[in-house]
Design an enzyme around this catalytic site. Structure first.
Site, PDB file in Angstrom:
ATOM      1  N   LYS A  45       4.777   8.117   1.093  1.00 38.28           N
ATOM      2  CA  LYS A  45       4.118   7.587   0.678  1.00 38.28           C
ATOM      3  C   LYS A  45       3.042   8.674   1.663  1.00 38.28           C
ATOM      4  CE  LYS A  45       0.474   3.439   2.459  1.00 38.28           C
ATOM      5  NZ  LYS A  45       0.535   2.749   3.923  1.00 38.28           N
TER       6      LYS A  45
ATOM      7  N   SER B  24      -0.746  -1.669   0.854  1.00 41.49           N
ATOM      8  CA  SER B  24      -1.290   0.023   0.731  1.00 41.49           C
ATOM      9  C   SER B  24      -0.382   0.345   0.404  1.00 41.49           C
ATOM     10  CB  SER B  24      -2.184   0.800   1.520  1.00 41.49           C
ATOM     11  OG  SER B  24      -0.943   0.729   2.643  1.00 41.49           O
TER      12      SER B  24
ATOM     13  N   SER C 127       1.063  -3.440   4.925  1.00 41.32           N
ATOM     14  CA  SER C 127       0.543  -2.681   3.979  1.00 41.32           C
ATOM     15  C   SER C 127       2.554  -1.872   3.696  1.00 41.32           C
ATOM     16  CB  SER C 127       0.213  -1.373   4.325  1.00 41.32           C
ATOM     17  OG  SER C 127      -1.315  -1.697   3.943  1.00 41.32           O
TER      18      SER C 127
END
Lengths: 97, 487
Positions: free
Chosen positions: B75, B150, B174
């Site tokens: 990420k 996310s 997330s």
């Protein structure tokens, strides 16, 4: 209720420039969200201790040993502006004062 | 894409070169990027150089590490040395970290190769990946739908076969929510088990790095590499001895007690999600577990609590993106510092980030602190107490991961509160700092995958992954299939 005046104050506190139209929308969003939050204000929390962090760790120090720092040129390479090894930023205090 | 443990085995024994594995992964990343926008950067040259270095070690008879040649997607809010790390924000558009996050340092030392930096909601703030300054990622099961957030790009990478492992961060769900939306596993460790050093902070008392994968063995493999104390993170658990691989392969669940949360398993969930819960209960019973019901009376207050605590912490953490030192600066110096800060922040932080900063600023401001932030911290304690009580009776707590499967792009983006409410099941684990995993649970509506969530007490992560492995063993190859995305 968050007022227009509150919004201006919050924008200053948070150092955020936001256009008037978006400020208006944001105010409506925030009021709707804060309304939803009202539900917890009526919960009985008498005598309940705040939980600010999930693990209780105290004073964890690492050994005081010398290690090599990040190379200054690597850090300076990230700077918006740099002069003689310092980060250069806009003037903080107005010299005419 | 093979599993991580299979790739490492082949590379370590010379059956396949790391170069060949990484080239295949990069080619797949390009195909996925073209249609699903899952990545912000694909550091091709660095990935191939790392692969060559591993092949050279093997040729020299050196140990290339337990993750030799395994492609991982990271990420883009986790710092990677020499590879741009944007956090999905324009304010860090040009930020190339001069150091690695501890989790990256440890993965690379074990031979893993970073093949892509994954798309995300800006600074981790969002549940649909629509808040990325680099455009939304899309769901590989249906490109008209969101991948979740996310850690949306990370989930897409695993479910579409770019890499067997992706790292995400989980502040309120997330990692788990996008895992559920993509039909894969999403695991959020106990707070403090993975170092946050080099992870771009959103809400420091809630943030935790998590793993997205398609097999329990892969999760165990990388957790044994990444977990353990880090002196660079003051909240890292001291003397942590991870034992994940040793905990796998539970053939049955005899004697295990599981409590389904009453408040979260009824109204508010789609029929498809409720059917998934029902299938899971049957499977658990078949494996010998005892499934009962448990009440978490304060769970319905989780959203209000979380959305007061997280933005309050974010408003402080994000103060550093002021355009002064290294985040993007907008405006002439002659305007003076305050004006340049206002302009830089206003122009480079996106709408959802601005909204949360203002919410947090309000909750912390003079006259409102006790009524909002202080009150939320007390309710946070009530929620943690509810869970503690549940764990005195049950080994694990079961909920849906999300109330619905993945929805269409744009469907919820105009109503922030509606989007927040979908985090009802996942925020509890972050508020209490405990371990949680989203487990694939088949399809909900319209052929879209969904997940169920198991919560475990703090530091019972190995036991949680053991439970995961039992569910996986019972279902075989149907457990976490790759998405049908062809590319």
């Amino acid at each position: 209720m968050i007022s227009d005046k509150d919004m201006e104050h919050l924008k200053t506190l948070a150092r955020l420039e936001i256009a008037p139209e978006e400020t208006h929308h944001l105010k409506d969003d925030l009021n709707k969200i804060m309304d939803y939050f009202e539900q917890i204000r009526h919960l009985d929390t008498e005598g309940i201790e705040e939980l600010a962090r999930p693990v209780s760790l105290h004073n964890i120090f690492r050994e005081d040993k010398i290690v090599s720092p990040l190379a200054p040129e690597l850090v300076k390479a990230l700077a918006n502006e740099e002069e003689n090894g310092f980060f250069k930023v806009p003037r903080t205090v107005d010299s005419s004062d | 894409m093979m599993f991580a443990h299979e790739i490492a085995e082949q590379v370590r024994t010379g059956k396949r070169s790391a170069r060949a594995v990484i080239e295949e992964s990069l080619a797949r990343a390009d195909a996925v990027q073209a249609e699903l926008n899952a990545f912000i950067s694909i550091p091709r040259a660095a990935a191939l150089a790392a692969a060559d270095a591993i092949d050279k070690k093997i040729a020299n008879g050196e140990d290339p590490g337990v993750l030799a040649g395994v492609p991982v997607v990271v990420k883009d809010n986790i710092c990677t040395k020499g590879i741009r790390t944007t956090a999905g924000s324009k304010s860090l558009e040009h930020f190339v970290p001069p150091y690695n996050a501890t989790v990256i340092e440890r993965l690379q030392a074990a031979g893993a190769v970073v093949v892509a930096k994954a798309n995300l909601d800006e600074f981790g703030m969002g549940s649909s990946n629509e808040n990325s300054a680099y455009g939304p990622a899309r769901n590989p099961w249906d490109a008209s739908r969101v991948p979740g957030g996310s850690s949306g790009g990370s989930a897409v990478a695993v479910s579409s076969g770019v890499a067997p492992i992706a790292l995400g961060t989980d502040t309120g769900g997330s990692v788990r929510q996008p895992a559920a939306f993509n039909g894969i596993i999403g695991y959020k460790p106990t707070y403090g088990r993975l170092s946050r050093y080099g992870v771009i902070a959103f809400a420091s008392s809630l943030d935790q790095v998590g793993v997205l994968a398609r097999s329990s063995k892969d999760i165990a493999l990388v957790m044994d590499v990444m977990a353990g104390h880090d002196e660079h993170d003051a909240t890292s658990i001291p003397e942590d001895k991870p034992q994940f691989l040793a905990s796998l392969n539970a053939a049955d669940l005899a004697g295990i007690k599981i409590g389904l949360v009453t408040e979260l398993s009824g109204e508010g969930n789609t029929e498809g999600v409720l059917a998934a819960i029902s299938r899971t209960k049957d499977l658990l019973s078949r494996l010998g577990a005892q499934v009962g019901e448990v009440s978490l009376p304060n769970a319905p207050y989780g959203i209000a609590t979380y959305y007061l605590v997280a933005p309050a912490e974010a408003s402080a953490n994000l103060a550093r993106y002021d355009g002064m030192v290294y985040s993007t600066r907008i405006g002439e110096n002659a305007l003076g510092q305050a004006e340049v800060m206002m302009k830089s922040r206003g122009a480079t932080l996106g709408p959802e980030v601005r909204r949360r900063i203002l919410m947090g600023t309000y909750a912390l401001s003079s006259g409102y602190y006790d009524a909002y932030y202080g009150k939320a911290l007390k309710v946070r304690r009530l929620i943690a107490n509810d869970l503690e009580k549940a764990f005195s009776e049950f080994d694990f707590v079961l909920t849906p991961t999300t109330p619905t499967a993945a929805y269409k792009l744009g469907e919820k983006s105009s109503d922030p509160l509606a989007m927040y409410l979908d985090d009802i099941d996942t925020v509890l684990a972050n508020l209490a700092g405990i371990a949680a995993v989203s487990v694939p649970a088949g399809k909900a509506e319209e052929g879209m995958p969904c997940g169920v969530q198991f919560l475990a007490p703090a530091m019972q992560d190995e036991k949680l992954i053991r439970l995961l492995s039992a569910l996986e063993l019972a279902q075989g190859e149907t457990f976490a299939p790759l998405s049908p995305f062809k590319g």
